[in-house]
Write an enzyme that holds these catalytic residues in place. Structure first.
Site, short mmCIF file in Angstrom:
data_model
loop_
_atom_site.label_atom_id
_atom_site.label_comp_id
_atom_site.label_asym_id
_atom_site.label_seq_id
_atom_site.Cartn_x
_atom_site.Cartn_y
_atom_site.Cartn_z
CG HIS A 218 48.19 -12.95 41.89
ND1 HIS A 218 48.97 -12.96 40.91
CD2 HIS A 218 48.44 -14.26 40.90
CE1 HIS A 218 49.60 -13.74 40.18
NE2 HIS A 218 49.42 -14.38 40.04
CG ASP B 29 50.50 -9.95 41.15
OD1 ASP B 29 50.19 -10.31 42.78
OD2 ASP B 29 50.22 -10.40 40.18
N GLY C 116 50.78 -21.28 35.44
CA GLY C 116 51.60 -22.04 36.08
C GLY C 116 52.96 -20.88 36.15
CB SER D 147 51.64 -16.83 39.03
OG SER D 147 50.95 -15.93 37.57
CB SER E 36 51.96 -9.84 37.76
OG SER E 36 50.61 -9.62 38.27
#
Length: 492
Positions: free
Chosen positions: A242, A272, A351, A353, A369
């Site tokens: 993402h 992801d 912050g 991810s 994720s």
């Protein structure tokens, strides 16, 4: 147990010490270091009969003796238990009901559905596992998860298989109310009380921001997970898929010159994750996670095991630890459904991810994720398995982690060819080519807020309910959290 979540504050280290993350060290620049070579040859054992070779501690009984207690559960490291679990799942077939690691006794607990063939239980015990009889087989639990997918795919819900309860754990966040809650509850009840449980979460499922070293694209910030070697031998890194919603070109400073370009990305859907290649083929990409004043060397990728202790490094919350709670998790984010994730109780905030999830002994487990909650009240956090990302992208990780791996990440899979395990594509290549790939570009330090990060990220807000990829503009202040120590933006 979780560590202090504030950047710069003393944090717990895997070795029991503490550290403080100097603000100036949360960038990629310090990664430009001399190449290091490392060759760790390790082969994947396919046959159960080879378990003693794969598991160095398998010959010792729980009390440390050897020999006569052949059927007694063996003392195993978490990584070794994961390897044994994979072998037993094939051996037990339909009788397999999942497995988990008991960290207190350091034993692998294998669920078995009792039947006419008692021999499978004998074999599981002989291999060193502690056997527990259960009602639901792994395939039945997966069928239940498929029913949830077809009948109750609702934004703000998640489910994963919990082998410790031998049930499917279904979670609904605060947005699931009214008719949506009724639909979810009805579907769960249709599976039966012995198949699934449901609980409410006070937070909201959303993509988190940053996790390792900060990387930027447009107005978005994400975090680098692990350095890898791409299939063509070039240096690259893994991050959350993402994150790439924010742009294809990434830099290591806010508004800086691009240093890497997105090569492959998946989100939402079957994972992801994203593979991002460094533009300079001579880029040094060490296989390590940066903790600020020290690093954890990453040797290979491995499958997660329920009950396993893991550590997560993030630019917003620093170093946090916890346990794996569930596997093959499905999360219905506002942006879409993501499958095949790892569920944990390791806290994370916007912050974090894309950042690295790893073990004390240097195994790369996952990429941050998203989830709900924060490091004050806790919550659910989900991670992309590194092994799946490697297999899908054809990349290799660390000194010993071959592409795709699985437990042990196929460490040394190509060792038979005389290649240096983990050398990855272009086996035997130096770490700069990503040999030490897996590096978590010192995934520890910085951040990486995820693409689409939450708009007020710089203020340390959880850009909360904002959807990952809410646009490159989202998370416009992303990155400022690193510069002013105020926290990160939300990226996913």
């Amino acid at each position: 147990m979780r560590t202090n979540s504030h950047p710069g504050a003393p944090q717990k280290l895997p070795d029991g010490g503490t550290y403080s993350v100097p603000q100036e060290e949360r960038s990629l620049s310090h990664k430009r270091i001399p190449k290091r070579k490392a060759a760790i040859a390790a082969g994947s054992v396919v046959a159960l009969g080879a378990a003693a070779i794969l598991l160095p501690n398998a010959n010792a009984s729980q009390d440390g003796s050897s020999g006569d207690a052949a059927a007694a559960p063996k003392t195993l490291k978490a990584g070794d238990a994961s390897d044994l679990a994979s072998q037993l799942s094939g051996l037990l077939g339909e009788a397999f009901g999942g497995s988990y690691y008991d960290s207190d006794s350091q034993q692998l607990v294998v669920n078995v559905v009792p039947g006419d063939n008692n021999n499978v239980i004998v074999q599981a015990k002989a291999a060193g596992a502690k056997v527990r009889e259960v009602d639901n087989s792994w395939s039945e639990l997966q069928d239940g998860a498929s029913t949830l997918k077809s009948e109750a795919t609702i934004a703000g819900t998640s489910w994963s298989i919990d082998p410790r309860t031998n049930k499917i754990l279904v979670t609904a966040d605060s947005t699931v109310t009214g008719a949506k809650w009724d639909r979810l509850e009805s579907t769960v009840q249709s599976l039966g009380s012995d198949m699934a449980t449901i609980k409410k979460s006070a937070g909201t499922f959303k993509p988190f921001v940053s996790g390792g070293d900060a990387i930027f694209a447009g107005g978005s910030r994400c975090s680098l997970g692990f350095n890898v070697t791409a299939g063509d031998g070039s240096p690259a890194f893994l991050t959350a898929g993402h994150c790439t919603l924010g742009g294809n070109e990434w830099s290591d400073t806010q508004g800086g010159q691009p240093i890497a370009t997105v090569d492959q990305s998946t989100f939402p859907g079957a994972g992801d994750f994203a593979l991002v290649k460094y533009d300079d083929p001579a880029t040094e990409a060490p296989s390590e996670v940066n903790l600020g004043d020290q690093t954890v060397q990453i040797t290979e990728a491995a499958e997660a095991t329920v009950g396993q202790e893991v550590f997560r490094m993030g630019s917003t919350t620093g170093l946090s630890d916890g346990q794996v709670l569930g596997l093959d998790a499905t999360v219905n984010y506002p942006e879409g459904t993501v499958t095949g994730l790892i569920q944990t109780n390791v806290c994370a905030e916007p912050g974090d991810s894309g950042g690295s999830l790893f073990t004390q002994d240097g195994l790369a487990i996952g990429l941050t994720s998203g989830g709900s909650g924060d490091c004050t009240v806790g919550g659910e956090t989900f991670f992309q398995p590194v092994t799946t990302a490697l297999e899908a992208t054809g990349a290799t990780l660390g000194a010993g982690g071959a592409a795709g791996g699985g437990a042990g990440a196929g460490a040394g899979e190509e060792a038979g060819a005389g290649e240096e395990a983990g050398a990855g594509a272009g086996a035997g290549e130096e770490a700069g080519a990503g040999e030490e790939a897996g590096a978590g570009e010192e995934a520890g330090a910085g951040a990486g807020e995820e693409a689409g990060a939450g708009a007020g990220a710089g203020a340390g807000e959880q850009a909360g309910g904002e959807e990952a990829g809410a646009g490159a503009g989202a998370g416009q202040d992303a990155g400022q959290g690193i510069e002013d120590n105020s926290g990160l933006t939300e990226s996913r």
